[in-house]
Scaffold this motif. Structure first.
Motif, PDB file in Angstrom:
ATOM      1  N   SER A  45     -22.468   9.878  -8.137  1.00  0.00           N
ATOM      2  CA  SER A  45     -22.100  11.126  -8.786  1.00  0.00           C
ATOM      3  C   SER A  45     -21.083  10.867  -9.896  1.00  0.00           C
ATOM      4  O   SER A  45     -20.194  10.049  -9.764  1.00  0.00           O
ATOM      5  N   SER A  46     -21.261  11.594 -10.992  1.00  0.00           N
ATOM      6  CA  SER A  46     -20.313  11.442 -12.089  1.00  0.00           C
ATOM      7  C   SER A  46     -19.260  12.539 -12.079  1.00  0.00           C
ATOM      8  O   SER A  46     -18.394  12.572 -12.940  1.00  0.00           O
ATOM      9  N   HIS A  47     -19.333  13.449 -11.125  1.00  0.00           N
ATOM     10  CA  HIS A  47     -18.330  14.513 -11.040  1.00  0.00           C
ATOM     11  C   HIS A  47     -16.974  13.894 -10.695  1.00  0.00           C
ATOM     12  O   HIS A  47     -16.894  13.025  -9.818  1.00  0.00           O
ATOM     13  N   PRO A  48     -15.906  14.319 -11.375  1.00  0.00           N
ATOM     14  CA  PRO A  48     -14.588  13.717 -11.120  1.00  0.00           C
ATOM     15  C   PRO A  48     -14.149  13.795  -9.654  1.00  0.00           C
ATOM     16  O   PRO A  48     -13.468  12.895  -9.172  1.00  0.00           O
ATOM     17  N   HIS A  49     -14.529  14.855  -8.941  1.00  0.00           N
ATOM     18  CA  HIS A  49     -14.116  14.978  -7.541  1.00  0.00           C
ATOM     19  C   HIS A  49     -14.765  13.935  -6.650  1.00  0.00           C
ATOM     20  O   HIS A  49     -14.298  13.687  -5.544  1.00  0.00           O
ATOM     21  N   ALA A  50     -15.830  13.305  -7.124  1.00  0.00           N
ATOM     22  CA  ALA A  50     -16.517  12.283  -6.333  1.00  0.00           C
ATOM     23  C   ALA A  50     -15.695  10.998  -6.219  1.00  0.00           C
ATOM     24  O   ALA A  50     -15.906  10.220  -5.300  1.00  0.00           O
ATOM     25  N   GLN A  51     -14.777  10.771  -7.150  1.00  0.00           N
ATOM     26  CA  GLN A  51     -13.955   9.554  -7.155  1.00  0.00           C
ATOM     27  C   GLN A  51     -14.846   8.311  -7.107  1.00  0.00           C
ATOM     28  O   GLN A  51     -14.463   7.266  -6.581  1.00  0.00           O
ATOM     29  N   SER A  52     -16.056   8.405  -7.644  1.00  0.00           N
ATOM     30  CA  SER A  52     -17.068   7.370  -7.463  1.00  0.00           C
ATOM     31  C   SER A  52     -16.756   6.043  -8.134  1.00  0.00           C
ATOM     32  O   SER A  52     -17.344   5.026  -7.770  1.00  0.00           O
ATOM     33  N   LYS A  53     -15.835   6.009  -9.065  1.00  0.00           N
ATOM     34  CA  LYS A  53     -15.522   4.718  -9.675  1.00  0.00           C
ATOM     35  C   LYS A  53     -14.573   3.887  -8.812  1.00  0.00           C
ATOM     36  O   LYS A  53     -14.300   2.739  -9.128  1.00  0.00           O
ATOM     37  N   TYR A  54     -14.113   4.459  -7.704  1.00  0.00           N
ATOM     38  CA  TYR A  54     -13.170   3.774  -6.818  1.00  0.00           C
ATOM     39  C   TYR A  54     -13.851   3.313  -5.534  1.00  0.00           C
ATOM     40  O   TYR A  54     -14.742   3.983  -5.012  1.00  0.00           O
ATOM     41  N   GLN A  55     -13.392   2.197  -5.020  1.00  0.00           N
ATOM     42  CA  GLN A  55     -13.914   1.684  -3.759  1.00  0.00           C
ATOM     43  C   GLN A  55     -13.418   2.528  -2.581  1.00  0.00           C
ATOM     44  O   GLN A  55     -14.180   2.837  -1.667  1.00  0.00           O
ATOM     45  N   VAL A  56     -12.139   2.893  -2.578  1.00  0.00           N
ATOM     46  CA  VAL A  56     -11.540   3.661  -1.491  1.00  0.00           C
ATOM     47  C   VAL A  56     -11.192   5.041  -2.031  1.00  0.00           C
ATOM     48  O   VAL A  56     -10.452   5.162  -3.013  1.00  0.00           O
ATOM     49  N   ARG A  57     -11.751   6.059  -1.386  1.00  0.00           N
ATOM     50  CA  ARG A  57     -11.595   7.450  -1.842  1.00  0.00           C
ATOM     51  C   ARG A  57     -10.996   8.283  -0.724  1.00  0.00           C
ATOM     52  O   ARG A  57     -11.081   7.927   0.450  1.00  0.00           O
ATOM     53  N   PHE A  58     -10.437   9.433  -1.074  1.00  0.00           N
ATOM     54  CA  PHE A  58      -9.803  10.298  -0.068  1.00  0.00           C
ATOM     55  C   PHE A  58     -10.003  11.760  -0.427  1.00  0.00           C
ATOM     56  O   PHE A  58      -9.869  12.154  -1.584  1.00  0.00           O
ATOM     57  N   ASP A  59     -10.321  12.561   0.599  1.00  0.00           N
ATOM     58  CA  ASP A  59     -10.412  14.014   0.420  1.00  0.00           C
ATOM     59  C   ASP A  59     -10.266  14.689   1.781  1.00  0.00           C
ATOM     60  O   ASP A  59     -10.076  14.020   2.797  1.00  0.00           O
ATOM     61  N   TRP A  60     -10.385  16.017   1.782  1.00  0.00           N
ATOM     62  CA  TRP A  60     -10.143  16.844   2.968  1.00  0.00           C
ATOM     63  C   TRP A  60     -11.402  17.561   3.435  1.00  0.00           C
ATOM     64  O   TRP A  60     -12.122  18.153   2.626  1.00  0.00           O
ATOM     65  N   GLY A  61     -11.646  17.579   4.748  1.00  0.00           N
ATOM     66  CA  GLY A  61     -12.678  18.386   5.378  1.00  0.00           C
ATOM     67  C   GLY A  61     -14.093  18.042   4.944  1.00  0.00           C
ATOM     68  O   GLY A  61     -14.341  17.089   4.207  1.00  0.00           O
ATOM     69  N   LEU A  62     -15.029  18.832   5.436  1.00  0.00           N
ATOM     70  CA  LEU A  62     -16.439  18.577   5.145  1.00  0.00           C
ATOM     71  C   LEU A  62     -16.768  18.760   3.671  1.00  0.00           C
ATOM     72  O   LEU A  62     -17.588  18.024   3.122  1.00  0.00           O
ATOM     73  N   ALA A  63     -16.115  19.711   3.015  1.00  0.00           N
ATOM     74  CA  ALA A  63     -16.344  19.879   1.575  1.00  0.00           C
ATOM     75  C   ALA A  63     -15.862  18.640   0.824  1.00  0.00           C
ATOM     76  O   ALA A  63     -16.524  18.174  -0.103  1.00  0.00           O
ATOM     77  N   GLY A  64     -14.736  18.099   1.227  1.00  0.00           N
ATOM     78  CA  GLY A  64     -14.244  16.861   0.623  1.00  0.00           C
ATOM     79  C   GLY A  64     -15.163  15.695   0.907  1.00  0.00           C
ATOM     80  O   GLY A  64     -15.408  14.850   0.043  1.00  0.00           O
ATOM     81  N   ALA A  65     -15.696  15.652   2.131  1.00  0.00           N
ATOM     82  CA  ALA A  65     -16.646  14.591   2.474  1.00  0.00           C
ATOM     83  C   ALA A  65     -17.883  14.681   1.590  1.00  0.00           C
ATOM     84  O   ALA A  65     -18.387  13.661   1.113  1.00  0.00           O
ATOM     85  N   ALA A  66     -18.358  15.892   1.357  1.00  0.00           N
ATOM     86  CA  ALA A  66     -19.529  16.058   0.487  1.00  0.00           C
ATOM     87  C   ALA A  66     -19.235  15.538  -0.913  1.00  0.00           C
ATOM     88  O   ALA A  66     -20.111  14.980  -1.574  1.00  0.00           O
ATOM     89  N   ALA A  67     -17.990  15.682  -1.353  1.00  0.00           N
ATOM     90  CA  ALA A  67     -17.617  15.242  -2.697  1.00  0.00           C
ATOM     91  C   ALA A  67     -17.476  13.732  -2.800  1.00  0.00           C
ATOM     92  O   ALA A  67     -17.967  13.133  -3.747  1.00  0.00           O
ATOM     93  N   VAL A  68     -16.818  13.091  -1.837  1.00  0.00           N
ATOM     94  CA  VAL A  68     -16.493  11.662  -1.987  1.00  0.00           C
ATOM     95  C   VAL A  68     -17.359  10.711  -1.173  1.00  0.00           C
ATOM     96  O   VAL A  68     -17.293   9.498  -1.366  1.00  0.00           O
ATOM     97  N   ALA A  69     -18.170  11.238  -0.260  1.00  0.00           N
ATOM     98  CA  ALA A  69     -18.924  10.358   0.634  1.00  0.00           C
ATOM     99  C   ALA A  69     -20.418  10.277   0.315  1.00  0.00           C
ATOM    100  O   ALA A  69     -21.146   9.575   1.011  1.00  0.00           O
ATOM    101  N   ALA A  70     -20.868  10.944  -0.716  1.00  0.00           N
ATOM    102  CA  ALA A  70     -22.306  11.000  -0.994  1.00  0.00           C
ATOM    103  C   ALA A  70     -22.937   9.619  -1.117  1.00  0.00           C
ATOM    104  O   ALA A  70     -24.067   9.407  -0.672  1.00  0.00           O
ATOM    105  N   ASP A  71     -22.220   8.666  -1.692  1.00  0.00           N
ATOM    106  CA  ASP A  71     -22.767   7.310  -1.834  1.00  0.00           C
ATOM    107  C   ASP A  71     -21.945   6.287  -1.046  1.00  0.00           C
ATOM    108  O   ASP A  71     -22.024   5.089  -1.298  1.00  0.00           O
ATOM    109  N   ALA A  72     -21.180   6.765  -0.073  1.00  0.00           N
ATOM    110  CA  ALA A  72     -20.307   5.869   0.687  1.00  0.00           C
ATOM    111  C   ALA A  72     -21.101   5.004   1.658  1.00  0.00           C
ATOM    112  O   ALA A  72     -22.109   5.429   2.222  1.00  0.00           O
ATOM    113  N   ASP A  73     -20.616   3.795   1.840  1.00  0.00           N
ATOM    114  CA  ASP A  73     -21.155   2.889   2.844  1.00  0.00           C
ATOM    115  C   ASP A  73     -20.471   3.108   4.187  1.00  0.00           C
ATOM    116  O   ASP A  73     -21.056   2.875   5.241  1.00  0.00           O
ATOM    117  N   VAL A  74     -19.210   3.539   4.116  1.00  0.00           N
ATOM    118  CA  VAL A  74     -18.401   3.788   5.307  1.00  0.00           C
ATOM    119  C   VAL A  74     -17.668   5.105   5.114  1.00  0.00           C
ATOM    120  O   VAL A  74     -17.092   5.348   4.052  1.00  0.00           O
TER     121      VAL A  74
END
Length: 172
Positions: free
Chosen positions: A2-31
């Motif tokens: 995802s190229s949306h800034p909330h995705a934090q996709s250019k970073y290896q380690v990302r952080f957010d809150w709750g299921l909405a945050g998980a949807a934002a930062v975990a879409a392409d996560a391995d862990v």
């Protein structure tokens, strides 16, 4: 990715809150690491919520090194840099996720442990959570018992010793 800034996709380690945050930062996560230090499960940990094939772990202040070791093993298994989403559960208030200091510190403990094993390309959000933990490392147990969530548990009859044990940091 995802190229949306909330995705934090250019970073290896990302952080957010709750299921909405998980949807934002975990879409392409391995862990995906779910952090709910006082186990209130505000929205509920469900590995079906996370990307198919992602390693789903629970973590926090008491087992951050174990989580970091599991993430490092997954990175070695993948043979490339693992994408890691750290999700603080928070607590429910009406229809929103409420900030919980104990979950922030638990997420920071996991992020700090990841950095200790070499996974340190962190988003600003992850870096701030890590800094909160490292700066308050000696007060984690007190802050968890004195927090709004801790006080809710005390009022519900949960012994302080149980709350302290849940929030105890292995990095004291």
């Amino acid at each position: 990715m995802s190229s949306h800034p909330h995705a934090q996709s250019k970073y290896q380690v990302r952080f957010d809150w709750g299921l909405a945050g998980a949807a934002a930062v975990a879409a392409d996560a391995d862990v995906v690491v779910w952090v709910d230090v006082l186990a209130t499960d505000a929205e509920g940990f469900d590995d079906q919520t996370f990307p198919p094939g992602a390693l789903a772990l629970r973590g926090g202040t008491d087992d951050a090194a174990r989580v970091a070791d599991a993430v490092l093993r997954e990175q070695v298994r993948l043979g490339r840099r693992a994408r890691v989403a750290i999700i603080a559960a928070g607590a429910r208030r009406d229809d929103t996720v409420r900030f919980c200091v104990e979950d922030l510190l638990g997420a920071g403990a996991v992020i700090d442990a990841l950095a200790a094993v070499g996974l340190d390309y962190s988003s600003p959000e992850a870096a701030a959570a890590c800094a909160a933990f490292t700066g308050l490392r000696g007060a984690v147990t007190h802050l968890a018992t004195a927090s709004a969530s801790g006080q809710e548990l005390v009022a519900a009859g949960v012994p302080l010793a149980d709350i302290r044990a849940a929030a105890a940091s292995e990095a004291r």
